[in-house]
Design an enzyme around this catalytic site. Structure first.
Site, PDB file in Angstrom:
ATOM      1  N   GLY A 168       0.815  -1.218   0.000  1.00 39.44           N
ATOM      2  CA  GLY A 168       0.000   0.000   0.000  1.00 39.44           C
ATOM      3  C   GLY A 168       0.850   1.271   0.000  1.00 39.44           C
ATOM      4  N   ILE A 170       1.580   3.906   2.295  1.00 35.79           N
ATOM      5  CA  ILE A 170       2.611   4.167   3.313  1.00 35.79           C
ATOM      6  C   ILE A 170       3.469   2.918   3.519  1.00 35.79           C
ATOM      7  CG2 ILE A 170       3.025   5.013   5.661  1.00 35.79           C
ATOM      8  CD1 ILE A 170       0.204   6.314   5.482  1.00 35.79           C
ATOM      9  N   SER A 186      -4.032   7.342  13.487  1.00 30.17           N
ATOM     10  CA  SER A 186      -4.381   8.556  12.740  1.00 30.17           C
ATOM     11  C   SER A 186      -4.735   9.687  13.690  1.00 30.17           C
ATOM     12  CB  SER A 186      -5.583   8.242  11.852  1.00 30.17           C
ATOM     13  OG  SER A 186      -6.131   9.427  11.329  1.00 30.17           O
ATOM     14  N   TYR A 222     -14.488   4.285  10.548  1.00 27.85           N
ATOM     15  CA  TYR A 222     -13.044   4.193  10.307  1.00 27.85           C
ATOM     16  C   TYR A 222     -12.270   4.748  11.503  1.00 27.85           C
ATOM     17  CZ  TYR A 222      -8.480   5.972   8.886  1.00 27.85           C
ATOM     18  OH  TYR A 222      -7.147   6.286   8.863  1.00 27.85           O
ATOM     19  N   LYS A 251      -9.644   2.955  14.537  1.00 31.52           N
ATOM     20  CA  LYS A 251      -8.294   3.364  14.953  1.00 31.52           C
ATOM     21  C   LYS A 251      -8.251   3.517  16.478  1.00 31.52           C
ATOM     22  CE  LYS A 251      -6.370   3.274  10.969  1.00 31.52           C
ATOM     23  NZ  LYS A 251      -5.429   2.195  10.671  1.00 31.52           N
ATOM     24  N   ARG A 291      -4.487  21.938   7.661  1.00 27.77           N
ATOM     25  CA  ARG A 291      -4.027  20.588   8.001  1.00 27.77           C
ATOM     26  C   ARG A 291      -2.514  20.576   8.061  1.00 27.77           C
ATOM     27  NH1 ARG A 291      -8.589  20.467   8.491  1.00 27.77           N
ATOM     28  NH2 ARG A 291     -10.182  18.981   7.802  1.00 27.77           N
TER      29      ARG A 291
HETATM   30  C1  UD1 Z   1      -8.779  12.545   5.892  1.00 28.88           C
HETATM   31  C2  UD1 Z   1      -9.370  11.641   6.945  1.00 28.88           C
HETATM   32  C3  UD1 Z   1      -8.303  11.167   7.895  1.00 28.88           C
HETATM   33  C4  UD1 Z   1      -7.145  10.558   7.150  1.00 28.88           C
HETATM   34  C5  UD1 Z   1      -6.614  11.577   6.154  1.00 28.88           C
HETATM   35  C6  UD1 Z   1      -5.449  11.082   5.333  1.00 28.88           C
HETATM   36  C7  UD1 Z   1     -11.612  12.600   7.206  1.00 28.88           C
HETATM   37  C8  UD1 Z   1     -12.573  13.237   8.149  1.00 28.88           C
HETATM   38  N1  UD1 Z   1     -10.398  12.339   7.678  1.00 28.88           N
HETATM   39  O1  UD1 Z   1      -8.362  13.738   6.536  1.00 28.88           O
HETATM   40  O2  UD1 Z   1      -8.851  10.220   8.778  1.00 28.88           O
HETATM   41  O3  UD1 Z   1      -6.147  10.201   8.070  1.00 28.88           O
HETATM   42  O4  UD1 Z   1      -7.681  11.940   5.273  1.00 28.88           O
HETATM   43  O5  UD1 Z   1      -5.812  10.063   4.485  1.00 28.88           O
HETATM   44  O6  UD1 Z   1     -11.943  12.325   6.059  1.00 28.88           O
HETATM   45  N2  UD1 Z   1     -10.387  19.273   0.426  1.00 28.88           N
HETATM   46  C9  UD1 Z   1     -10.932  20.119  -0.532  1.00 28.88           C
HETATM   47  N3  UD1 Z   1     -11.297  19.570  -1.717  1.00 28.88           N
HETATM   48  C10 UD1 Z   1     -11.152  18.235  -2.019  1.00 28.88           C
HETATM   49  C11 UD1 Z   1     -10.582  17.396  -1.028  1.00 28.88           C
HETATM   50  C12 UD1 Z   1     -10.227  17.948   0.194  1.00 28.88           C
HETATM   51  O7  UD1 Z   1     -11.081  21.310  -0.307  1.00 28.88           O
HETATM   52  O8  UD1 Z   1     -11.528  17.817  -3.105  1.00 28.88           O
HETATM   53  C13 UD1 Z   1      -9.974  19.848   1.712  1.00 28.88           C
HETATM   54  C14 UD1 Z   1     -10.730  19.282   2.906  1.00 28.88           C
HETATM   55  O9  UD1 Z   1     -11.888  19.995   3.151  1.00 28.88           O
HETATM   56  C15 UD1 Z   1      -9.681  19.439   4.014  1.00 28.88           C
HETATM   57  C16 UD1 Z   1      -8.351  19.292   3.302  1.00 28.88           C
HETATM   58  O10 UD1 Z   1      -8.627  19.520   1.924  1.00 28.88           O
HETATM   59  O11 UD1 Z   1      -9.757  20.715   4.539  1.00 28.88           O
HETATM   60  C17 UD1 Z   1      -7.726  17.931   3.468  1.00 28.88           C
HETATM   61  O12 UD1 Z   1      -8.690  16.941   3.141  1.00 28.88           O
HETATM   62  P1  UD1 Z   1      -8.314  15.398   3.008  1.00 28.88           P
HETATM   63  O13 UD1 Z   1      -7.107  15.241   2.146  1.00 28.88           O
HETATM   64  O14 UD1 Z   1      -9.551  14.674   2.611  1.00 28.88           O
HETATM   65  O15 UD1 Z   1      -7.845  14.979   4.457  1.00 28.88           O
HETATM   66  P2  UD1 Z   1      -8.618  15.130   5.862  1.00 28.88           P
HETATM   67  O16 UD1 Z   1     -10.053  15.328   5.686  1.00 28.88           O
HETATM   68  O17 UD1 Z   1      -7.866  16.104   6.683  1.00 28.88           O
END
Ligand code: UD1
Length: 336
Positions: free
Chosen positions: A12, A14, A126, A151, A155, A233
């Site tokens: 996978g 990671i 996570s 999910y 964890k 993030r």
């Molecule tokens: C998600 C998971 C988390 C996991 C991590 C890494 C959730 C609630 N959490 O985190 O458990 O460990 O992925 O795999 O889903 N964004 C956009 N447009 C997009 C996609 C994302 O604006 O098309 C924004 C999101 O709103 C967020 C940021 O980008 O603010 C990061 O999103 P994402 O990569 O999905 O990660 P997380 O939601 O932080």
């Protein structure tokens, strides 16, 4: 060679980067994977990068008999357990799949490791266990919030299971590593993230939009209480993350004491969605087609790690920048 380390889910995202770093440090990874969310060619790519062919045991980590019969003669020095289902949205639709894959595999592996006297165990956890934290940056002592998804709950439950094994006094030595947002790919562009279908995560969505697989990226909300209104993030390069796993298993192998500890793995600073987009555009010389859309359900406003405990415990910190991660992610996308 310093010994065989079992890497479940080693084909996978990671897991494959961790196999490369284990080999770089003189360990012999033994991969167990059922290829339910990974590709066989990854095993050859690890060999291309390192010159070493990993052993592969194909099968399902929820099957304790399969694990026991394959692992008992291996003389393992440790195990890094990645194998799990990881799509947050899917987990709300198929909770039993997540409870089965993620919990049953952890229980089966812990049982087999105990039987074969291999106490050293690193678990892939996570930052999702913290939910929306009250205080930033997030330390390991920040409170654990009720999980937002099955999910996330798996964890939390797996961490509890490992802690219970430690409390039972049977000599387990374990770390649960709480990742923030892993991104990027190996600088060779031979391994990287392979999302199934439409990506949920930001960076694969960006690279797929840039290459033309997706028409446009939607930024989920710009009315958050952050400097530019978009969510924040802690984005960590997958190669840095992989190196932390090697430091963790190494520390357990050389230590004589039973331990269970949780460790945050992040960069220690946050970036907004717009900052990630701008940085991607700048470092790769590309304009990205994006629009601002509504908030996504369940998103937390901001989260980033306090990584001082990782520095103290593992003597580890990140070495690669957001820009390097976005460059590597783009180079990987171009090879797909
Ligand atoms: C998600 C998971 C988390 C996991 C991590 C890494 C959730 C609630 N959490 O985190 O458990 O460990 O992925 O795999 O889903 N964004 C956009 N447009 C997009 C996609 C994302 O604006 O098309 C924004 C999101 O709103 C967020 C940021 O980008 O603010 C990061 O999103 P994402 O990569 O999905 O990660 P997380 O939601 O932080």
């Amino acid at each position: 060679m310093k010994g065989k380390v079992l890497v479940t889910g080693g084909a996978g995202y990671i897991g494959s980067h961790t196999c490369v770093e284990l080999i770089n440090e003189g360990y012999e990874p033994v991969i167990v994977d059922n290829f339910s969310n990974s590709e066989r060619f990854v095993i050859d790519r690890i060999r291309e990068i390192t010159g070493v062919k990993c052993s592969l045991i194909e099968g399902d980590c929820t099957n304790q008999n399969f694990l026991e019969s394959n692992l008992k003669s291996l003389d393992l020095v440790g195990c890094i357990h990645f194998a799990a289902s990881k799509a947050v949205g899917e987990s709300s639709k198929l909770p039993l799949k997540y409870y089965h894959n993620n919990i049953a595999s952890t229980v089966a592996i812990l049982a087999v490791l105990e039987k074969i006297n291999c106490p050293n165990f690193v678990f892939s956890s996570s930052c999702t266990v913290y939910g929306q934290p009250d205080i930033l940056p997030v330390t390991e002592n920040s409170s654990i919030k009720p999980a937002e998804s099955p999910y996330g709950r798996t964890k939390q439950m797996c961490e509890d299971i490992i802690r219970d094994c430690y409390n039972a006094g049977q000599g387990i030595k374990a770390f649960a590593l709480r990742y923030f947002n892993p991104i990027g790919a190996h600088p060779s562009a031979l391994i990287g993230e392979l999302p199934l279908g439409t990506p949920n995560n930001l960076v694969p969505f960006i690279t797929q939009t840039a290459i033309g697989k997706r028409a446009e990226l939607t930024v989920f909300g710009n009315d958050y209480n952050t400097p530019d209104g978009t969510c924040i993030r802690d984005y960590i390069h997958v190669v840095d993350l992989a190196k932390a796993h090697v430091k963790a298993i190494k520390k357990l192998i050389v230590s004589n004491e039973s331990v269970f500890d949780v460790i945050n793995l992040g960069t220690g600073h946050g970036n907004s969605v717009l900052e990630v987009i701008e940085s991607f555009e700048k470092v790769n010389g590309i304009r990205l087609n994006y629009k601002i859309g509504p908030r996504r359900n369940g998103d937390v406003e901001k989260v980033y790690a306090d990584c001082s405990y990782a520095k103290d415990t593992l003597n580890w910190k990140t070495e690669l920048s957001l820009e390097e991660a976005l460059k590597d992610a783009w180079n990987w996308e171009k090879t797909l």
